[in-house]
Design a protein around this motif. Structure first.
Motif, PDB file in Angstrom:
ATOM      1  N   ARG A 126       0.932  -1.096  -0.062  1.00  0.00           N
ATOM      2  CA  ARG A 126      -0.131  -0.078   0.016  1.00  0.00           C
ATOM      3  C   ARG A 126       0.790   1.291  -0.188  1.00  0.00           C
ATOM      4  NH1 ARG A 126      -4.690  -0.502   4.481  1.00  0.00           N
ATOM      5  NH2 ARG A 126      -2.802  -0.940   5.789  1.00  0.00           N
ATOM      6  N   VAL A 127       1.390   1.474  -1.045  1.00  0.00           N
ATOM      7  CA  VAL A 127       2.339   2.699  -1.399  1.00  0.00           C
ATOM      8  C   VAL A 127       1.592   3.685  -2.057  1.00  0.00           C
ATOM      9  CG1 VAL A 127       4.630   3.353  -1.947  1.00  0.00           C
ATOM     10  CG2 VAL A 127       4.276   1.037  -0.997  1.00  0.00           C
ATOM     11  N   HIS A 128       1.818   5.095  -1.773  1.00  0.00           N
ATOM     12  CA  HIS A 128       1.344   6.166  -2.511  1.00  0.00           C
ATOM     13  C   HIS A 128       2.229   7.176  -2.432  1.00  0.00           C
ATOM     14  CE1 HIS A 128      -2.161   9.158  -3.851  1.00  0.00           C
ATOM     15  NE2 HIS A 128      -1.185   9.093  -4.511  1.00  0.00           N
ATOM     16  N   VAL A 147       2.733   7.842  -7.951  1.00  0.00           N
ATOM     17  CA  VAL A 147       2.705   6.347  -8.181  1.00  0.00           C
ATOM     18  C   VAL A 147       2.146   5.396  -7.131  1.00  0.00           C
ATOM     19  CG1 VAL A 147       4.510   4.493  -8.280  1.00  0.00           C
ATOM     20  CG2 VAL A 147       4.793   6.679  -9.397  1.00  0.00           C
ATOM     21  N   THR A 148       1.279   4.549  -7.368  1.00  0.00           N
ATOM     22  CA  THR A 148       0.514   4.014  -6.645  1.00  0.00           C
ATOM     23  C   THR A 148       0.919   2.315  -6.724  1.00  0.00           C
ATOM     24  OG1 THR A 148      -1.540   3.398  -7.800  1.00  0.00           O
ATOM     25  CG2 THR A 148      -1.336   5.503  -6.403  1.00  0.00           C
ATOM     26  N   LEU A 149       1.164   1.613  -5.583  1.00  0.00           N
ATOM     27  CA  LEU A 149       1.483   0.086  -5.572  1.00  0.00           C
ATOM     28  C   LEU A 149       0.951  -0.638  -4.568  1.00  0.00           C
ATOM     29  CD1 LEU A 149       3.511  -1.846  -6.676  1.00  0.00           C
ATOM     30  CD2 LEU A 149       5.142  -1.279  -5.047  1.00  0.00           C
ATOM     31  N   ALA A 150       0.404  -1.580  -5.001  1.00  0.00           N
ATOM     32  CA  ALA A 150      -0.342  -2.386  -3.958  1.00  0.00           C
ATOM     33  C   ALA A 150       0.562  -3.272  -3.069  1.00  0.00           C
ATOM     34  CB  ALA A 150      -1.484  -3.541  -4.623  1.00  0.00           C
ATOM     35  N   ARG A 151       1.423  -3.834  -3.843  1.00  0.00           N
ATOM     36  CA  ARG A 151       2.686  -4.606  -2.889  1.00  0.00           C
ATOM     37  C   ARG A 151       3.833  -4.810  -3.943  1.00  0.00           C
ATOM     38  NH1 ARG A 151       3.774  -9.979  -2.249  1.00  0.00           N
ATOM     39  NH2 ARG A 151       4.587 -10.625   0.123  1.00  0.00           N
ATOM     40  N   VAL A 152       4.927  -4.845  -3.374  1.00  0.00           N
ATOM     41  CA  VAL A 152       6.139  -5.255  -3.872  1.00  0.00           C
ATOM     42  C   VAL A 152       7.097  -6.011  -3.215  1.00  0.00           C
ATOM     43  CG1 VAL A 152       7.506  -3.178  -3.470  1.00  0.00           C
ATOM     44  CG2 VAL A 152       8.318  -4.794  -5.142  1.00  0.00           C
ATOM     45  N   ALA A 153       7.534  -7.289  -3.345  1.00  0.00           N
ATOM     46  CA  ALA A 153       8.050  -7.856  -2.442  1.00  0.00           C
ATOM     47  C   ALA A 153       9.329  -8.637  -3.225  1.00  0.00           C
ATOM     48  CB  ALA A 153       7.302  -9.365  -1.919  1.00  0.00           C
ATOM     49  N   LEU A 179       5.523  -7.608  -8.019  1.00  0.00           N
ATOM     50  CA  LEU A 179       4.950  -6.536  -8.418  1.00  0.00           C
ATOM     51  C   LEU A 179       3.767  -6.581  -8.441  1.00  0.00           C
ATOM     52  CD1 LEU A 179       6.185  -3.470  -8.223  1.00  0.00           C
ATOM     53  CD2 LEU A 179       6.259  -3.734 -10.704  1.00  0.00           C
ATOM     54  N   ASP A 180       2.766  -6.011  -7.626  1.00  0.00           N
ATOM     55  CA  ASP A 180       1.317  -6.272  -7.918  1.00  0.00           C
ATOM     56  C   ASP A 180       0.700  -4.820  -7.842  1.00  0.00           C
ATOM     57  OD1 ASP A 180      -1.144  -6.984  -7.839  1.00  0.00           O
ATOM     58  OD2 ASP A 180      -1.350  -7.201  -5.407  1.00  0.00           O
ATOM     59  N   SER A 181      -0.011  -4.609  -8.808  1.00  0.00           N
ATOM     60  CA  SER A 181      -0.931  -3.344  -9.249  1.00  0.00           C
ATOM     61  C   SER A 181      -0.162  -2.071  -9.125  1.00  0.00           C
ATOM     62  CB  SER A 181      -1.968  -3.040  -8.045  1.00  0.00           C
ATOM     63  OG  SER A 181      -2.795  -4.516  -8.297  1.00  0.00           O
ATOM     64  N   LEU A 182       0.667  -1.821  -9.772  1.00  0.00           N
ATOM     65  CA  LEU A 182       1.437  -0.535 -10.012  1.00  0.00           C
ATOM     66  C   LEU A 182       0.635   0.341 -10.906  1.00  0.00           C
ATOM     67  CD1 LEU A 182       4.141   1.239  -9.712  1.00  0.00           C
ATOM     68  CD2 LEU A 182       5.049  -0.119 -11.794  1.00  0.00           C
ATOM     69  N   ALA A 183       0.695   1.719 -10.669  1.00  0.00           N
ATOM     70  CA  ALA A 183      -0.040   2.549 -11.330  1.00  0.00           C
ATOM     71  C   ALA A 183       0.810   3.719 -11.444  1.00  0.00           C
ATOM     72  CB  ALA A 183      -1.461   2.463 -11.090  1.00  0.00           C
ATOM     73  N   ILE A 184       0.650   4.663 -12.557  1.00  0.00           N
ATOM     74  CA  ILE A 184       1.383   5.986 -12.528  1.00  0.00           C
ATOM     75  C   ILE A 184       0.181   6.829 -12.970  1.00  0.00           C
ATOM     76  CG2 ILE A 184       2.769   7.610 -13.435  1.00  0.00           C
ATOM     77  CD1 ILE A 184       4.652   4.923 -13.874  1.00  0.00           C
ATOM     78  N   TYR A 185      -0.193   8.080 -12.675  1.00  0.00           N
ATOM     79  CA  TYR A 185      -1.010   8.886 -12.825  1.00  0.00           C
ATOM     80  C   TYR A 185      -0.454  10.249 -12.837  1.00  0.00           C
ATOM     81  CZ  TYR A 185      -1.493  10.417  -7.996  1.00  0.00           C
ATOM     82  OH  TYR A 185      -1.214  10.921  -6.657  1.00  0.00           O
ATOM     83  N   TRP A 186      -1.102  11.249 -13.844  1.00  0.00           N
ATOM     84  CA  TRP A 186      -0.627  12.770 -13.851  1.00  0.00           C
ATOM     85  C   TRP A 186      -1.895  13.378 -14.177  1.00  0.00           C
ATOM     86  CZ3 TRP A 186       4.223  14.807 -15.546  1.00  0.00           C
ATOM     87  CH2 TRP A 186       4.381  16.101 -15.867  1.00  0.00           C
ATOM     88  N   ASN A 187      -2.242  14.328 -13.322  1.00  0.00           N
ATOM     89  CA  ASN A 187      -3.425  15.188 -13.267  1.00  0.00           C
ATOM     90  C   ASN A 187      -3.275  16.557 -13.515  1.00  0.00           C
ATOM     91  OD1 ASN A 187      -4.988  12.697 -12.900  1.00  0.00           O
ATOM     92  ND2 ASN A 187      -4.859  12.945 -10.706  1.00  0.00           N
ATOM     93  N   ARG A 200      -3.940  10.673   7.824  1.00  0.00           N
ATOM     94  CA  ARG A 200      -3.615  10.260   6.441  1.00  0.00           C
ATOM     95  C   ARG A 200      -4.084  11.310   5.432  1.00  0.00           C
ATOM     96  NH1 ARG A 200      -4.860   6.178   9.965  1.00  0.00           N
ATOM     97  NH2 ARG A 200      -3.834   4.170   9.145  1.00  0.00           N
ATOM     98  N   ALA A 201      -3.475  11.123   4.192  1.00  0.00           N
ATOM     99  CA  ALA A 201      -3.818  12.177   3.338  1.00  0.00           C
ATOM    100  C   ALA A 201      -4.795  11.667   2.557  1.00  0.00           C
ATOM    101  CB  ALA A 201      -2.520  12.199   2.442  1.00  0.00           C
ATOM    102  N   GLU A 202      -5.622  12.742   2.101  1.00  0.00           N
ATOM    103  CA  GLU A 202      -6.959  12.620   1.237  1.00  0.00           C
ATOM    104  C   GLU A 202      -6.613  13.310  -0.152  1.00  0.00           C
ATOM    105  OE1 GLU A 202      -9.210  10.447   1.672  1.00  0.00           O
ATOM    106  OE2 GLU A 202      -8.787  10.069   3.820  1.00  0.00           O
ATOM    107  N   PRO A 203      -7.041  12.740  -1.292  1.00  0.00           N
ATOM    108  CA  PRO A 203      -7.583  11.497  -1.368  1.00  0.00           C
ATOM    109  C   PRO A 203      -6.943  10.373  -1.302  1.00  0.00           C
ATOM    110  CG  PRO A 203      -7.139  12.538  -3.652  1.00  0.00           C
ATOM    111  CD  PRO A 203      -6.514  13.331  -2.468  1.00  0.00           C
ATOM    112  N   ALA A 204      -7.595   9.441  -1.088  1.00  0.00           N
ATOM    113  CA  ALA A 204      -6.769   7.922  -0.674  1.00  0.00           C
ATOM    114  C   ALA A 204      -6.091   7.418  -1.453  1.00  0.00           C
ATOM    115  CB  ALA A 204      -7.848   6.919  -0.113  1.00  0.00           C
ATOM    116  N   PRO A 205      -5.134   6.556  -1.390  1.00  0.00           N
ATOM    117  CA  PRO A 205      -4.347   5.680  -2.459  1.00  0.00           C
ATOM    118  C   PRO A 205      -5.224   5.167  -3.402  1.00  0.00           C
ATOM    119  CG  PRO A 205      -3.090   5.457  -0.710  1.00  0.00           C
ATOM    120  CD  PRO A 205      -4.580   6.182  -0.298  1.00  0.00           C
ATOM    121  N   LEU A 206      -4.931   5.269  -4.929  1.00  0.00           N
ATOM    122  CA  LEU A 206      -5.631   4.611  -5.875  1.00  0.00           C
ATOM    123  C   LEU A 206      -5.386   3.202  -5.907  1.00  0.00           C
ATOM    124  CD1 LEU A 206      -5.560   7.385  -8.610  1.00  0.00           C
ATOM    125  CD2 LEU A 206      -7.054   7.077  -6.754  1.00  0.00           C
ATOM    126  N   MET A 207      -6.024   2.330  -5.026  1.00  0.00           N
ATOM    127  CA  MET A 207      -5.866   0.986  -4.935  1.00  0.00           C
ATOM    128  C   MET A 207      -7.104   0.189  -4.605  1.00  0.00           C
ATOM    129  SD  MET A 207      -2.444   0.467  -2.589  1.00  0.00           S
ATOM    130  CE  MET A 207      -1.173   1.694  -2.926  1.00  0.00           C
TER     131      MET A 207
END
Length: 207
Positions: A126-128, A147-153, A179-187, A200-207
């Motif tokens: 759960r990385v954002h 960058v959001t990431l569900a899990r890396v091991a 590597l699970d659910s890696l995403a990159i966004y630009w807004n 915690r920061a809002e908005p929540a991580p995109l996962m």
């Protein structure tokens, strides 16, 4: 996470907000030669911004400057002690024996550290990581990239990619990464995140 976390990198950025949910370090002190060290990180949120976007905090700046000076003094003191030890060792009649014993001890420590690094297991969930900028673009248009990431091991394996503890020093170390659910966004025209009462920061991580 401290706002000064990026200071040592000498970047024109600062940490606007940082949150670490959980950090678990499992060290098998009695079995370091046969069991891996495990590092688990869960829920890592970081928001960075250009220095120009953050209000100047004189007290925090002075604190960072003082911490930097203390690090430099500590480094100089360490070098001075090492130099004095070398001079004293060369002038002593038993320097060769002491040097041999120190080399043996250093060699054992180096092998142990190498084995720990070869077998270390890392899991990050759960990385954002988000960068916000409202001053770089013309006309003051804010934007953010993240960058959001569900899990890396990562764990050590044998030559067949089966998880395994590495005993003797191998010619080649095999690491299996997941590597699970890696995403990159630009807004564009995106509002900056806000910190809730829960820390915690809002908005929540995109996962």
């Amino acid at each position: 996470i401290k706002t000064s976390a990026l200071d040592d990198l000498d970047l024109p950025l600062c940490v606007k907000y940082g949150f670490l949910g959980k950090l678990v370090l499992k060290i098998p002190w009695k079995n370091l030669k046969s069991a891996p060290v495990c590092v688990e990180i869960d829920e890592l949120h970081v928001v960075a911004a250009p220095n120009a976007d953050v209000a100047f905090d004189e007290a925090a700046y002075e604190e960072r400057m003082q911490a930097g000076k203390q690090k430099q003094l500590a480094a100089h003191e360490k070098l001075r002690r090492q130099r004095d030890a070398l001079i004293a060792g060369s002038a002593s009649s038993g320097a060769s024996k002491a040097g041999a014993a120190e080399a043996t001890s250093s060699g054992f420590a180096t092998k142990l550290v190498t084995k720990i690094i070869n077998n270390i297991q890392v899991s990050i969930s759960r990385v954002h990581i988000r960068y916000e900028d409202s001053s770089t673009c013309a006309h003051g248009k804010p934007f953010c990239v993240g960058v959001t990431l569900a899990r890396v091991a990562a764990e050590s394996t044998d030559e067949q990619w089966r998880p395994q503890f590495i005993g003797e020093e191998p010619r080649l170390v095999h690491k299996l990464a997941t590597l699970d659910s890696l995403a990159i966004y630009w807004n564009s025209h995106d509002d900056p995140v806000t910190v809730t009462g829960a820390g915690r920061a809002e908005p929540a991580p995109l996962m």
